[in-house]
Design a protein around this motif. Structure first.
Motif, PDB file in Angstrom:
ATOM      1  N   LEU A 134       1.003  -1.188   0.190  1.00 26.47           N
ATOM      2  CA  LEU A 134      -0.094   0.111  -0.044  1.00 26.47           C
ATOM      3  C   LEU A 134       0.871   1.172   0.327  1.00 26.47           C
ATOM      4  O   LEU A 134       0.647   2.202  -0.826  1.00 26.47           O
ATOM      5  CB  LEU A 134      -1.059   0.009   1.129  1.00 26.47           C
ATOM      6  CG  LEU A 134      -1.978   1.256   1.481  1.00 26.47           C
ATOM      7  CD1 LEU A 134      -2.917   1.077  -0.018  1.00 26.47           C
ATOM      8  CD2 LEU A 134      -2.586   1.004   2.694  1.00 26.47           C
ATOM      9  N   LEU A 135       1.881   1.314   0.737  1.00 25.32           N
ATOM     10  CA  LEU A 135       2.746   2.325   0.941  1.00 25.32           C
ATOM     11  C   LEU A 135       3.517   2.517  -0.245  1.00 25.32           C
ATOM     12  O   LEU A 135       3.722   3.718  -0.955  1.00 25.32           O
ATOM     13  CB  LEU A 135       3.872   2.227   2.088  1.00 25.32           C
ATOM     14  CG  LEU A 135       2.988   2.560   3.305  1.00 25.32           C
ATOM     15  CD1 LEU A 135       3.979   2.202   4.387  1.00 25.32           C
ATOM     16  CD2 LEU A 135       2.634   4.067   3.469  1.00 25.32           C
ATOM     17  N   ALA A 136       4.001   1.494  -0.879  1.00 26.39           N
ATOM     18  CA  ALA A 136       4.852   1.631  -2.505  1.00 26.39           C
ATOM     19  C   ALA A 136       3.893   1.871  -3.299  1.00 26.39           C
ATOM     20  O   ALA A 136       4.283   2.962  -4.059  1.00 26.39           O
ATOM     21  CB  ALA A 136       5.192   0.211  -2.701  1.00 26.39           C
ATOM     22  N   GLU A 137       2.524   1.909  -3.449  1.00 27.65           N
ATOM     23  CA  GLU A 137       1.701   2.218  -4.334  1.00 27.65           C
ATOM     24  C   GLU A 137       1.159   3.727  -4.099  1.00 27.65           C
ATOM     25  O   GLU A 137       0.891   4.496  -5.054  1.00 27.65           O
ATOM     26  CB  GLU A 137       0.626   1.417  -4.530  1.00 27.65           C
ATOM     27  CG  GLU A 137      -0.367   1.762  -5.709  1.00 27.65           C
ATOM     28  CD  GLU A 137      -1.500   0.754  -5.718  1.00 27.65           C
ATOM     29  OE1 GLU A 137      -2.760   1.211  -5.773  1.00 27.65           O
ATOM     30  OE2 GLU A 137      -1.243  -0.701  -5.748  1.00 27.65           O
ATOM     31  N   GLN A 151      11.640  -2.381   0.569  1.00 30.27           N
ATOM     32  CA  GLN A 151      11.297  -3.359   1.708  1.00 30.27           C
ATOM     33  C   GLN A 151      11.112  -4.678   0.940  1.00 30.27           C
ATOM     34  O   GLN A 151      11.418  -5.715   1.282  1.00 30.27           O
ATOM     35  CB  GLN A 151      10.550  -2.771   2.658  1.00 30.27           C
ATOM     36  CG  GLN A 151      11.302  -1.890   3.736  1.00 30.27           C
ATOM     37  CD  GLN A 151      12.002  -2.770   4.833  1.00 30.27           C
ATOM     38  OE1 GLN A 151      12.183  -3.722   4.628  1.00 30.27           O
ATOM     39  NE2 GLN A 151      11.821  -1.960   6.081  1.00 30.27           N
ATOM     40  N   LEU A 152       9.961  -4.240   0.052  1.00 31.77           N
ATOM     41  CA  LEU A 152       9.273  -5.353  -0.690  1.00 31.77           C
ATOM     42  C   LEU A 152      10.290  -6.314  -1.520  1.00 31.77           C
ATOM     43  O   LEU A 152      10.322  -7.568  -1.523  1.00 31.77           O
ATOM     44  CB  LEU A 152       8.085  -4.970  -1.694  1.00 31.77           C
ATOM     45  CG  LEU A 152       6.878  -4.674  -0.775  1.00 31.77           C
ATOM     46  CD1 LEU A 152       5.985  -3.861  -1.771  1.00 31.77           C
ATOM     47  CD2 LEU A 152       6.130  -5.672  -0.147  1.00 31.77           C
ATOM     48  N   ASP A 156      11.433 -10.179  -1.096  1.00 28.57           N
ATOM     49  CA  ASP A 156      11.099 -11.295  -2.106  1.00 28.57           C
ATOM     50  C   ASP A 156      12.625 -12.047  -2.405  1.00 28.57           C
ATOM     51  O   ASP A 156      12.523 -13.014  -2.487  1.00 28.57           O
ATOM     52  CB  ASP A 156      10.898 -10.618  -3.425  1.00 28.57           C
ATOM     53  CG  ASP A 156       9.485 -10.166  -3.325  1.00 28.57           C
ATOM     54  OD1 ASP A 156       8.492 -10.497  -2.619  1.00 28.57           O
ATOM     55  OD2 ASP A 156       9.018  -9.268  -4.243  1.00 28.57           O
ATOM     56  N   GLN A 157      13.582 -11.210  -2.102  1.00 27.36           N
ATOM     57  CA  GLN A 157      14.935 -11.927  -2.386  1.00 27.36           C
ATOM     58  C   GLN A 157      15.199 -12.803  -1.090  1.00 27.36           C
ATOM     59  O   GLN A 157      16.005 -13.693  -1.272  1.00 27.36           O
ATOM     60  CB  GLN A 157      15.929 -10.775  -2.392  1.00 27.36           C
ATOM     61  CG  GLN A 157      16.019  -9.779  -3.772  1.00 27.36           C
ATOM     62  CD  GLN A 157      16.862  -8.675  -3.684  1.00 27.36           C
ATOM     63  OE1 GLN A 157      17.464  -8.247  -2.780  1.00 27.36           O
ATOM     64  NE2 GLN A 157      16.932  -7.909  -4.915  1.00 27.36           N
ATOM     65  N   SER A 158      14.773 -12.286   0.105  1.00 21.96           N
ATOM     66  CA  SER A 158      15.090 -13.098   1.170  1.00 21.96           C
ATOM     67  C   SER A 158      14.265 -14.325   1.467  1.00 21.96           C
ATOM     68  O   SER A 158      14.701 -15.388   2.030  1.00 21.96           O
ATOM     69  CB  SER A 158      14.664 -12.307   2.572  1.00 21.96           C
ATOM     70  OG  SER A 158      15.712 -11.292   2.642  1.00 21.96           O
TER      71      SER A 158
END
Length: 159
Positions: A134-137, A151-152, A156-158
């Protein structure tokens, strides 16, 4: 022409420093009483700033601790007439809600202050992927949107 007192520190600076020192060292049981005493200072902005620093430090320390709720309730009674401090505590409580995976609304997140959105997007206490998305968008600033996106990607990489 310079004043003979030009090198003297204003009185509120000294009180500010003493208050910060006292709040840093106060026992947990005496904290609320000391906060109330600081808030009685005649220099309201200085008192609010001092208590705001304590609020930020303690809220961060207690964020996922069960003691947070009682601490916040006690503090709420003392700061009830201080708009900034009340808002800041409300936002720390929302950050706690998100960090603990408890229910929150998109309106709470998108309607929060820039400070809160930055905290939610960058905190090391893993916010929910839903909150980060939500914050990314819809984050209010580019800085928030970028931090949430980063952060997202890191999550995803982790995984």
């Amino acid at each position: 022409m310079t004043s003979p007192h030009a090198d003297e520190e204003p009185a509120e600076h000294g009180r500010f420093a003493r208050y910060l020192q006292a709040l840093e060292a106060v026992a947990e049981a005496d904290e609320i009483a000391l906060v109330a005493a600081v808030l009685r200072d005649q220099d309201t902005p200085m008192a609010d700033s001092t208590v705001g620093r304590l609020l930020d430090r303690r809220a961060a320390d207690l964020l996922t601790n069960v003691k947070f709720t009682v601490w916040a309730q006690n503090l709420t009674e003392v700061i009830a007439d201080r708009t900034f401090l009340t808002l800041r505590l409300r936002e720390w409580t929302l950050l706690r809600t998100i960090a603990l995976g408890e229910p929150w609304t998109a309106e709470e997140l998108t309607g929060a202050t820039d400070w809160f959105q930055r905290m939610a997007a960058t905190t090391q206490i893993a916010p929910s992927p839903k909150a980060l998305s939500l914050l990314a968008e819809s984050g209010r600033t580019r800085r928030v949107r970028n931090a949430a996106s980063q952060q997202l990607r890191h999550r995803d990489q982790s995984n």
